[in-house]
Design an enzyme around this catalytic site. Structure first.
Site, short mmCIF file in Angstrom:
data_model
loop_
_atom_site.label_atom_id
_atom_site.label_comp_id
_atom_site.label_asym_id
_atom_site.label_seq_id
_atom_site.Cartn_x
_atom_site.Cartn_y
_atom_site.Cartn_z
N CYS A 121 6.42 9.45 -4.13
CA CYS A 121 6.74 8.17 -3.50
C CYS A 121 6.06 7.05 -4.30
CB CYS A 121 6.29 8.20 -2.05
SG CYS A 121 5.12 6.98 -1.56
N GLU A 122 6.82 6.03 -4.61
CA GLU A 122 6.28 5.00 -5.49
C GLU A 122 5.29 4.08 -4.77
OE1 GLU A 122 9.68 2.95 -6.99
OE2 GLU A 122 9.77 1.56 -5.32
N HIS A 123 5.24 4.17 -3.46
CA HIS A 123 4.33 3.31 -2.71
C HIS A 123 2.91 3.88 -2.67
CE1 HIS A 123 8.29 2.23 -0.66
NE2 HIS A 123 8.02 1.31 -1.57
N HIS A 124 2.81 5.21 -2.67
CA HIS A 124 1.49 5.83 -2.52
C HIS A 124 1.16 6.84 -3.62
CE1 HIS A 124 2.81 4.67 1.59
NE2 HIS A 124 1.57 4.23 1.66
N GLN A 162 13.16 7.60 -1.53
CA GLN A 162 14.21 8.61 -1.29
C GLN A 162 15.61 8.00 -1.28
OE1 GLN A 162 13.38 11.26 2.00
NE2 GLN A 162 15.56 11.72 2.25
N HIS A 190 7.62 13.60 3.59
CA HIS A 190 6.81 12.67 2.79
C HIS A 190 5.34 12.83 3.14
CE1 HIS A 190 10.09 9.89 1.26
NE2 HIS A 190 10.73 10.73 2.06
N CYS A 192 2.90 11.04 2.32
CA CYS A 192 2.23 9.78 2.67
C CYS A 192 2.38 9.51 4.16
CB CYS A 192 2.78 8.61 1.85
SG CYS A 192 4.54 8.33 2.03
ZN LIG Z 1 4.68 6.64 0.50
#
Ligand SMILES: [Zn+2]
Length: 235
Positions: A121-124, A162, A190, A192
């Site tokens: 995941c590119e956020h975490h 995703q 996920h 995260c």
């Molecule tokens: Zn994430």
């Protein structure tokens, strides 16, 4: 930026671009470097050191001692690991589909399901992983079956969300095969969300992207989702 990849990353890219045992699979790194194709991350000692220092900094910030036994090689391992987990950026789509698109007079739905994938995941920068199902209705052209999991891999071995990954897989097949329609469903867990307790553990996120007949014809969509043993969403 040099176009020479670390051996471990080069190996993964080769795997995605070629079938094991495929004829003509003899590509030297020099050849790749010469063709002008941007292969991105490099064997760049300065860059490597910067990444490893950054990891060391994260360890320090979290109260750890980066010099202790178990952590001494962690920055190096993490650097190599992220290069592997994002090796999909370096896959050349032309090499991936090379020789695998065939003219075939077949116009029924082709479904490949239970394709496992692992992404970040590119956020975490935490993993999300699960299964993808990919279907299309050919318009005179089919793609070698084994290439579909490779396409999923090319897009999953990147920093992703995703929803975007699902769409990229569908768009890629639509563009390359020009079939009568494409449907992609991705189900993933996920970390995260799970590890941080935002959602209940075990929560699965489902995304789908449908194009062509899969979008315009209820019956086609219903047939696809019946292969997946789930009800089609209304569009
Ligand atoms: Zn994430």
């Amino acid at each position: 930026m040099s176009s020479k990849l670390d051996d471990n990353v080069r190996h993964l890219v080769d795997e995605m671009e070629h079938e094991i045992g495929e004829d003509g699979f003899e590509v030297s790194s020099d050849e790749i470097a010469g063709d002008g194709h941007v292969l991105g991350i490099a064997v760049d000692p300065e860059g490597d050191a910067a990444v490893e220092n950054a990891v060391r900094q994260i360890l320090l910030e979290n109260g750890e001692d980066p010099a202790r036994d178990g952590l001494r090689d962690t920055p190096k391992r993490v650097r190599r690991m992220y290069a592997e987990l994002t090796s999909g950026y370096h896959v050349d789509p032309d090499r991936l589909v090379n020789n695998a698109i065939l003219d075939v007079d077949y116009s029924e739905m082709v479904v490949v399901k239970d394709i496992p994938f692992y992404s970040l995941c590119e956020h975490h920068l935490l993993p999300f992983f699960g299964q993808a199902a990919v279907a299309y209705i050919p318009e005179g052209r089919v793609i070698g079956l084994s290439k579909i999991p490779r396409i999923v891999e090319m897009y999953s071995r990147r920093l992703q969300v995703q929803e975007r990954m699902t769409k990229q897989i569908a768009d890629f097949l639509m563009e390359r095969l020009q079939p009568r329609g494409v449907g992609v469903v991705v189900e993933a867990s996920h970390l995260c969300a799970v590890m941080r307790g935002v959602r209940k553990p075990g929560t699965i996120m489902t995304t789908s992207h449908v194009l062509g007949l899969f979008r315009s014809a209820d019956r086609t969509r219903a047939e696809f989702f019946s292969h997946l043993e789930r009800r089609p969403p209304t569009i």
